[in-house]
Write a protein that holds these residues in place. Structure first.
Motif, PDB file in Angstrom:
ATOM      1  N   THR A  90     -10.756  -9.755  -2.197  1.00 33.44           N
ATOM      2  CA  THR A  90     -11.772  -9.574  -1.326  1.00 33.44           C
ATOM      3  C   THR A  90     -11.257  -9.888  -0.173  1.00 33.44           C
ATOM      4  N   THR A  91     -10.015 -10.343   0.278  1.00 35.03           N
ATOM      5  CA  THR A  91      -9.673 -10.761   1.522  1.00 35.03           C
ATOM      6  C   THR A  91      -9.313  -9.396   2.182  1.00 35.03           C
ATOM      7  N   ILE A  92      -8.764  -8.234   1.494  1.00 39.12           N
ATOM      8  CA  ILE A  92      -8.432  -6.994   1.740  1.00 39.12           C
ATOM      9  C   ILE A  92      -9.539  -6.253   2.139  1.00 39.12           C
ATOM     10  N   TYR A  93     -10.705  -6.345   1.097  1.00 30.97           N
ATOM     11  CA  TYR A  93     -11.822  -5.727   1.565  1.00 30.97           C
ATOM     12  C   TYR A  93     -12.354  -6.168   2.971  1.00 30.97           C
ATOM     13  N   ARG A  94     -12.212  -7.268   3.364  1.00 29.95           N
ATOM     14  CA  ARG A  94     -12.964  -7.997   4.494  1.00 29.95           C
ATOM     15  C   ARG A  94     -12.402  -7.217   5.609  1.00 29.95           C
ATOM     16  N   TRP A  95     -10.781  -6.912   5.485  1.00 33.70           N
ATOM     17  CA  TRP A  95     -10.226  -6.228   6.732  1.00 33.70           C
ATOM     18  C   TRP A  95     -10.361  -4.858   6.562  1.00 33.70           C
ATOM     19  N   TRP A  96     -10.256  -4.128   5.423  1.00 32.90           N
ATOM     20  CA  TRP A  96     -10.484  -2.611   5.120  1.00 32.90           C
ATOM     21  C   TRP A  96     -11.349  -2.176   4.333  1.00 32.90           C
ATOM     22  N   PRO A  97     -12.481  -1.556   4.503  1.00 29.59           N
ATOM     23  CA  PRO A  97     -13.517  -1.511   3.651  1.00 29.59           C
ATOM     24  C   PRO A  97     -13.325  -0.583   2.521  1.00 29.59           C
ATOM     25  N   SER A  98     -12.081   0.018   2.561  1.00 29.95           N
ATOM     26  CA  SER A  98     -11.951   1.229   1.438  1.00 29.95           C
ATOM     27  C   SER A  98     -10.496   1.524   1.429  1.00 29.95           C
ATOM     28  N   LYS A  99      -9.968   1.867   0.195  1.00 29.18           N
ATOM     29  CA  LYS A  99      -8.536   2.246  -0.005  1.00 29.18           C
ATOM     30  C   LYS A  99      -8.167   3.303   1.047  1.00 29.18           C
ATOM     31  N   ALA A 100      -9.101   4.091   1.405  1.00 32.90           N
ATOM     32  CA  ALA A 100      -8.631   5.107   2.456  1.00 32.90           C
ATOM     33  C   ALA A 100      -8.433   4.534   3.855  1.00 32.90           C
ATOM     34  N   ALA A 101      -9.322   3.458   4.109  1.00 30.22           N
ATOM     35  CA  ALA A 101      -9.061   2.814   5.551  1.00 30.22           C
ATOM     36  C   ALA A 101      -7.822   1.870   5.275  1.00 30.22           C
ATOM     37  N   LEU A 102      -7.490   1.479   4.216  1.00 29.38           N
ATOM     38  CA  LEU A 102      -6.468   0.681   4.020  1.00 29.38           C
ATOM     39  C   LEU A 102      -5.180   1.415   4.169  1.00 29.38           C
ATOM     40  N   LEU A 103      -5.036   2.489   3.396  1.00 28.86           N
ATOM     41  CA  LEU A 103      -3.883   3.541   3.642  1.00 28.86           C
ATOM     42  C   LEU A 103      -3.849   4.153   5.043  1.00 28.86           C
ATOM     43  N   GLY A 104      -4.922   4.583   5.774  1.00 27.74           N
ATOM     44  CA  GLY A 104      -5.028   4.742   7.025  1.00 27.74           C
ATOM     45  C   GLY A 104      -4.209   4.006   8.020  1.00 27.74           C
ATOM     46  N   ALA A 105      -4.885   2.767   7.861  1.00 31.66           N
ATOM     47  CA  ALA A 105      -4.215   1.834   8.733  1.00 31.66           C
ATOM     48  C   ALA A 105      -2.503   1.669   8.363  1.00 31.66           C
ATOM     49  N   ALA A 106      -2.028   1.534   7.359  1.00 31.47           N
ATOM     50  CA  ALA A 106      -0.800   1.305   6.818  1.00 31.47           C
ATOM     51  C   ALA A 106      -0.088   2.323   7.458  1.00 31.47           C
ATOM     52  N   LEU A 107      -0.528   3.583   7.316  1.00 29.98           N
ATOM     53  CA  LEU A 107       0.330   4.743   8.022  1.00 29.98           C
ATOM     54  C   LEU A 107       0.615   4.703   9.372  1.00 29.98           C
TER      55      LEU A 107
ATOM     56  N   THR B  67       0.675  -1.348   0.027  1.00 31.80           N
ATOM     57  CA  THR B  67      -0.068   0.092  -0.025  1.00 31.80           C
ATOM     58  C   THR B  67       0.761   1.129  -0.109  1.00 31.80           C
ATOM     59  N   LEU B  68       1.704   1.282   0.924  1.00 31.67           N
ATOM     60  CA  LEU B  68       2.747   2.588   1.097  1.00 31.67           C
ATOM     61  C   LEU B  68       3.631   2.640  -0.054  1.00 31.67           C
ATOM     62  N   ARG B  69       4.045   1.635  -0.843  1.00 27.42           N
ATOM     63  CA  ARG B  69       4.781   1.615  -2.083  1.00 27.42           C
ATOM     64  C   ARG B  69       4.351   2.159  -3.362  1.00 27.42           C
ATOM     65  N   LEU B  70       2.960   1.591  -3.479  1.00 33.62           N
ATOM     66  CA  LEU B  70       2.056   2.133  -4.424  1.00 33.62           C
ATOM     67  C   LEU B  70       1.722   3.563  -4.147  1.00 33.62           C
ATOM     68  N   VAL B  71       1.261   3.854  -2.850  1.00 31.02           N
ATOM     69  CA  VAL B  71       1.014   5.421  -2.873  1.00 31.02           C
ATOM     70  C   VAL B  71       2.171   6.349  -2.987  1.00 31.02           C
ATOM     71  N   ALA B  72       3.409   5.989  -2.814  1.00 30.91           N
ATOM     72  CA  ALA B  72       4.742   6.720  -2.793  1.00 30.91           C
ATOM     73  C   ALA B  72       4.917   6.965  -4.288  1.00 30.91           C
ATOM     74  N   GLU B  73       4.590   5.668  -5.040  1.00 33.67           N
ATOM     75  CA  GLU B  73       4.915   5.564  -6.552  1.00 33.67           C
ATOM     76  C   GLU B  73       4.064   6.431  -7.452  1.00 33.67           C
ATOM     77  N   LYS B  74       2.840   6.186  -7.134  1.00 34.00           N
ATOM     78  CA  LYS B  74       1.715   6.397  -8.025  1.00 34.00           C
ATOM     79  C   LYS B  74       0.735   7.654  -7.337  1.00 34.00           C
ATOM     80  N   GLY B  75       0.795   7.904  -6.157  1.00 33.68           N
ATOM     81  CA  GLY B  75      -0.018   8.736  -5.747  1.00 33.68           C
ATOM     82  C   GLY B  75      -1.248   8.278  -5.064  1.00 33.68           C
ATOM     83  N   TYR B  76      -2.286   8.933  -4.497  1.00 31.45           N
ATOM     84  CA  TYR B  76      -3.407   8.422  -3.808  1.00 31.45           C
ATOM     85  C   TYR B  76      -4.265   8.000  -4.953  1.00 31.45           C
TER      86      TYR B  76
END
Lengths: 179, 179
Positions: free
Chosen positions: A39-56, A13-22
């Motif tokens: 679908t596994t990712i969506y089960r844990w984090w409902p959106s890319k915003a939630a995923l990036l927030g958790a990763a940060l 997640t962090l590599r992609l946001v650093a390379e390609k932006g949000y």
């Protein structure tokens, strides 16, 4: 989810946001890079915003343990050095700057949580300093953190200038000894 | 170009970047909003990055005159209040945050020039303070500005917290009186 798998997802997640932006970050892309089903990712984090927030907050690459050097001055210098490394080294600098740029345009990516989480961990520096008699109980820890960390953001990111080796000492001395 | 026409172009540029972000900013859009021919704009500013860069520095809406209150403390408090207004009032806050987000992803938009231009104007605060004997000649004006302005960015933008009325006094006191 296994902690190791989770870290692989956060890393992707962090590599992609650093390379390609949000805008270039997609759950599909993260799934592909980390070898996990979308679908596994969506089960844990409902959106890319939630995923990036958790990763940060939870990714090891942005990990942060508050310093404990035995003195307030030592702890604050160490804190400024840690913020400087975060903002000037790769990949953390690219990640931090990309995440900030995303956060100011996409309020659903709750970057405030990242700063609140850091501050919660930084508080103990000031609690110890008060106990040691190095700091007045009335001192404002958030103001101190914001002046120090804010100065690194200004210098390294906004001005694009090199943060010299004596920067941390000088910034902390300005607060502890006056200007 | 007439100064008034130029300000209309800058206003349109800043309004568009605040509303649509840098990706949504186009010279065509600016031409339309300001009633100026696209080729006229290109004659003065060769790209949208150049146009936005000029607008950030020269637009009246982001205008900045360094304070001259008669004391270093008064000038610094006034400076912090000015940065707070810039970042929290509309439209300047939306413009500043959108421009920052754009600048960190688009190096061709030279935001460093904006900060360098501001600092060049802020210098006189410190020159006067040294002449009045309020500040050591060895003091580092950029460090002082960066700690104060950085603290406002941290509080208002990164943390999304309200900058309270006593913030400027408290931040300046931390530097002048120690923490």
């Amino acid at each position: 989810m296994a902690p190791r798998k989770q870290q692989e997802i956060f890393d992707a997640t962090l590599r992609l946001v650093a390379e390609k932006g949000y805008d270039g970050l997609t759950v599909e892309g993260v799934a592909e890079c980390s070898g996990v089903n979308k679908t596994t990712i969506y089960r844990w984090w409902p959106s890319k915003a939630a995923l990036l927030g958790a990763a940060l907050i939870e990714a090891d690459v942005l990990g942060f343990d508050p310093p404990d050097t035995g003195s307030l001055r030592g702890d604050l210098v160490s804190l400024v050095e840690a913020v400087t490394r975060l903002l000037t080294e790769r990949p953390s600098g690219d990640i931090a700057v990309a995440a900030l740029a995303a956060a100011v345009r996409h309020p659903e990516l709750d970057a405030h949580r990242f700063f609140a989480d850091r501050f919660a961990r930084e508080r103990e520096i000031f609690e110890r300093a008060v106990r040691r008699g190095e700091l007045k109980e009335s001192a404002d820890p958030m103001l101190i953190v914001d002046m120090l960390a804010g100065a690194v953001w200004m210098r390294a990111v906004f001005r694009g200038l090199r943060v010299t080796d004596d920067f941390a000492d000088a910034a902390v001395a300005a607060l502890l000894d006056g200007i």
